[in-house]
Write an enzyme that holds these catalytic residues in place. Structure first.
Site, PDB file in Angstrom:
ATOM      1  N   GLY A   1       0.566  -0.977   0.383  1.00 22.39           N
ATOM      2  CA  GLY A   1       0.026  -0.063   0.131  1.00 22.39           C
ATOM      3  C   GLY A   1       1.153   1.361  -0.244  1.00 22.39           C
TER       4      GLY A   1
ATOM      5  N   ASP B   1      -3.825   1.848  11.048  1.00 21.80           N
ATOM      6  CA  ASP B   1      -5.161   1.344  11.559  1.00 21.80           C
ATOM      7  C   ASP B   1      -5.299   1.069  12.971  1.00 21.80           C
ATOM      8  OD1 ASP B   1      -8.053  -0.322  12.129  1.00 21.80           O
ATOM      9  OD2 ASP B   1      -7.781  -0.189   9.517  1.00 21.80           O
TER      10      ASP B   1
ATOM     11  N   ASP C   1      -5.998  -0.751  -1.342  1.00 21.46           N
ATOM     12  CA  ASP C   1      -6.566  -1.214  -2.305  1.00 21.46           C
ATOM     13  C   ASP C   1      -8.080  -1.863  -1.302  1.00 21.46           C
ATOM     14  OD1 ASP C   1      -5.517  -3.939  -0.493  1.00 21.46           O
ATOM     15  OD2 ASP C   1      -6.524  -5.271  -1.518  1.00 21.46           O
TER      16      ASP C   1
ATOM     17  N   ARG D   1      -5.941   0.678  -5.915  1.00 26.15           N
ATOM     18  CA  ARG D   1      -4.753   1.320  -5.800  1.00 26.15           C
ATOM     19  C   ARG D   1      -3.443   2.155  -6.760  1.00 26.15           C
ATOM     20  NH1 ARG D   1      -2.292  -2.977  -1.528  1.00 26.15           N
ATOM     21  NH2 ARG D   1      -3.151  -4.667  -2.873  1.00 26.15           N
TER      22      ARG D   1
HETATM   23  C1  PRP Z   1      -1.961  -2.069   5.389  1.00 18.89           C
HETATM   24  C2  PRP Z   1      -1.573  -0.963   5.255  1.00 18.89           C
HETATM   25  C3  PRP Z   1      -1.111  -1.479   6.627  1.00 18.89           C
HETATM   26  C4  PRP Z   1      -1.768  -2.498   7.837  1.00 18.89           C
HETATM   27  C5  PRP Z   1      -2.715  -1.575   8.933  1.00 18.89           C
HETATM   28  O1  PRP Z   1      -1.573  -3.402   4.943  1.00 18.89           O
HETATM   29  O2  PRP Z   1      -0.576  -0.755   4.672  1.00 18.89           O
HETATM   30  O3  PRP Z   1       0.397  -2.150   7.057  1.00 18.89           O
HETATM   31  O4  PRP Z   1      -2.746  -2.735   7.020  1.00 18.89           O
HETATM   32  O5  PRP Z   1      -3.460  -2.341   9.474  1.00 18.89           O
HETATM   33  P1  PRP Z   1      -2.933  -2.320  11.063  1.00 18.89           P
HETATM   34  O6  PRP Z   1      -2.596  -1.407  11.589  1.00 18.89           O
HETATM   35  O7  PRP Z   1      -4.525  -2.213  11.678  1.00 18.89           O
HETATM   36  O8  PRP Z   1      -2.434  -3.306  11.655  1.00 18.89           O
HETATM   37  P2  PRP Z   1      -2.894  -4.400   4.661  1.00 18.89           P
HETATM   38  O9  PRP Z   1      -2.334  -6.231   4.769  1.00 18.89           O
HETATM   39  O10 PRP Z   1      -3.687  -3.889   3.665  1.00 18.89           O
HETATM   40  O11 PRP Z   1      -1.192  -4.848   3.092  1.00 18.89           O
HETATM   41  P3  PRP Z   1      -1.084  -4.026   1.981  1.00 18.89           P
HETATM   42  O12 PRP Z   1      -0.371  -2.419   2.224  1.00 18.89           O
HETATM   43  O13 PRP Z   1      -0.968  -4.996   0.325  1.00 18.89           O
HETATM   44  O14 PRP Z   1      -2.859  -3.698   0.709  1.00 18.89           O
END
Ligand code: PRP
Length: 185
Positions: free
Chosen positions: A53, A112, A168, A174
Site C-alpha cells: 500500500g 489502523d 486497495d 491502488r
Molecule cells: C495495510 C497497511 C498496513 C496495515 C495497517 O496493509 O498498509 O500495513 O494494513 O493495519 P493495522 O494498523 O491494523 O495493522 P495490508 O495488509 O492491507 O496490505 P497491502 O498494503 O498490501 O494492501
C-alpha cells in the site's frame, strides 16, 4: 474501468466517494518531507517502505527528500482481501535488511489498529537500530490500539474503509490518484 473525475466510483460490490483529492495529498506529502528533511539533516535515514500500500506515498515522499535516504522494501502480511484487520502478521519479504546503528523511518500508507507497525518495530528492535520513527500517510486514532503512534502523520481520519493512492479494496483501486472512502449508500 472507472472514471476518476467523478465523485463516486464502484469497485466490485462497493461504492466509494471522493475523500482526499490528489492535490491535497501531495501538499501534505510536501509538508511531511519538509519535516523529515529538518529532523534528519546530515543523517541519511534508512526508509523501510511497507508494501504494497505505501508504494505511491513512498515514491512521492522520497522525491521530496534532500537527506539522501536509503530505500528498502518490506512486505508484511495482515489483511488479505478483507476489510478489517486480521491481527496476524508475518514478514514475507525484506528479512535481510540491515538496520544496526541506522536511523530508520518506517513508511506506511495507513496505521489502523497499529498491529502491523508494532509487530515490525518489535522485529527491528532486535537488530539495534539507532532510532526508529514511523511516517504514515493516514492514521485512524479511533481504531488504534498500538503502543507507538506514527511520528509523521499525513491525515488523521475516521475509521472508514479507504481505497486509492496505493491502497486497495480486494486488490483493486491502488492506481487511483485520490483517496476514496466507502460510501454509506
Ligand atoms: C495495510 C497497511 C498496513 C496495515 C495497517 O496493509 O498498509 O500495513 O494494513 O493495519 P493495522 O494498523 O491494523 O495493522 P495490508 O495488509 O492491507 O496490505 P497491502 O498494503 O498490501 O494492501
Amino acid at each position: 474501468m472507472y472514471i476518476e473525475s467523478t465523485q463516486l466510483i464502484s469497485i466490485r460490490d462497493k461504492q466509494f466517494e471522493m475523500f482526499i483529492p490528489e492535490e491535497q495529498i501531495l501538499a501534505r506529502v510536501d509538508e511531511i518531507a519538509t519535516e523529515i528533511n529538518l529532523a534528519y539533516a546530515e543523517l541519511r535515514p534508512l526508509l523501510i517502505v511497507v508494501l504494497n500500500g505505501a508504494f505511491l506515498f513512498a515514491a512521492d515522499l522520497v522525491r521530496r527528500l534532500t537527506v539522501q535516504p536509503e530505500v528498502q522494501f518490506i512486505r508484511i502480511s495482515t489483511y488479505g482481501d478483507q476489510m478489517i484487520s486480521s491481527e496476524t502478521a508475518q514478514i514475507l519479504l525484506g528479512m535481510e535488511i540491515e538496520v544496526e546503528d541506522r536511523d530508520v523511518i518506517i513508511v506506511e500508507d495507513i496505521v489502523d489498529t497499529g498491529y502491523t507497525t508494532d509487530f515490525f518495530r518489535e522485529h527491528l528492535s532486535q537488530q539495534s537500530p539507532k532510532s526508529v520513527r514511523l511516517a504514515s500517510l493516514l492514521f485512524k486514532p479511533d481504531n488504534y490500539r498500538g503502543t507507538q503512534a506514527p511520528d509523521f502523520i499525513g491525515f488523521s481520519i475516521a475509521p472508514d474503509f479507504v481505497v486509492g493512492y496505493g491502497m486497495d479494496y480486494a486488490q483493486q483501486g491502488r492506481e487511483l490518484r485520490g483517496i476514496y472512502r466507502l460510501s454509506a449508500n
